[in-house]
Motif scaffolding. Structure first.
Motif: not given
Length: 229
Positions: A9-16
């Motif tokens: 949903t955004d940068t630093d959303a927790g993708k990694t």
């Protein structure tokens, strides 16, 4: 091959965190895994060249082992939007070239579970005409949506899911990551927000990761499941 594209949903959303956690879960099930981060900004200089911490996390969860250059073929030093970093580096990005790199890796390295992580959100630009959405569409992959759970996430999540479907791709599942611990303080309200996301995203939930003191794959994995995929 079981391959998914991971967006947020955004940068630093927790993708990694979600991506590495899902790969860790797959490894615990004795599955071969591969995590790819084709483009990464905010990379550090090492004796082996520029390397990104997110890409290294995915490499660590890739079994059998794979060279870093395959996991992250395009790395930039500045922690800025990829298209700007590419311009500054004199290395313009094109979807067709990125797809060629990824396709070669996917053919040479078939795995039981492969996750390709984007950067930022769905519409993060790659150049003046193309963005990460175009990359996912060119690869024709189902999408895993990572929702950074914080104030405003309901709108961001629903708009992103709508954009993915408008672009002709399937939202295979979604996972939440509590990026703002205050958002989860009131249990009843938090559960109401999760119920809203489950209803409106119309895709299976792969798990909800609480705010972790040590956010890594091993600590995230118990909150995630591959079964809905």
């Amino acid at each position: 091959m079981n391959v998914w594209f991971v967006t947020g949903t955004d940068t630093d959303a927790g993708k990694t965190l979600v991506t590495s956690g899902l790969l860790y879960t797959a490894r615990q099930q004795q599955l071969n895994t591969l995590g790819l981060k084709p483009i990464a900004s905010g990379s550090l200089a090492t004796p082996e060249g520029l390397q990104n911490s997110d890409a290294l996390a995915l490499q660590h969860q890739s079994v059998p082992p794979i060279d870093y250059a395959k996991v992250n073929p395009i790395a930039f030093a500045p922690a800025i939007a990829p298209h700007l970093a590419a311009l500054e580096a004199g290395q313009p990005l094109e979807v067709s070239a990125i797809v060629s790199l990824l396709s070669e890796t996917l053919i040479q390295t078939p795995r039981d579970v492969t996750l390709i992580e984007g950067a930022g959100g769905w519409r993060v630009p790659l150049n003046e005409q193309e963005d990460f959405a175009d990359l996912a569409m060119a690869l024709e992959l189902p999408v895993i949506l990572v929702v950074g759970l914080k104030l405003g996430c309901l709108n961001h999540a629903r708009l992103t899911a709508e954009a993915i479907r408008t672009d002709g791709l399937v939202v295979a599942g979604w996972a939440g990551s509590v990026v703002d611990p205050a958002f989860a303080t009131d249990t009843a309200r938090f559960e109401a927000n999760i119920a809203h996301l489950n209803a409106k995203l119309a895709a299976p939930c792969l798990g909800i990761i609480p705010h972790l003191d040590a956010p890594d794959a091993a600590n995230a994995a118990p909150y995630l499941s591959l079964e809905p995929l």
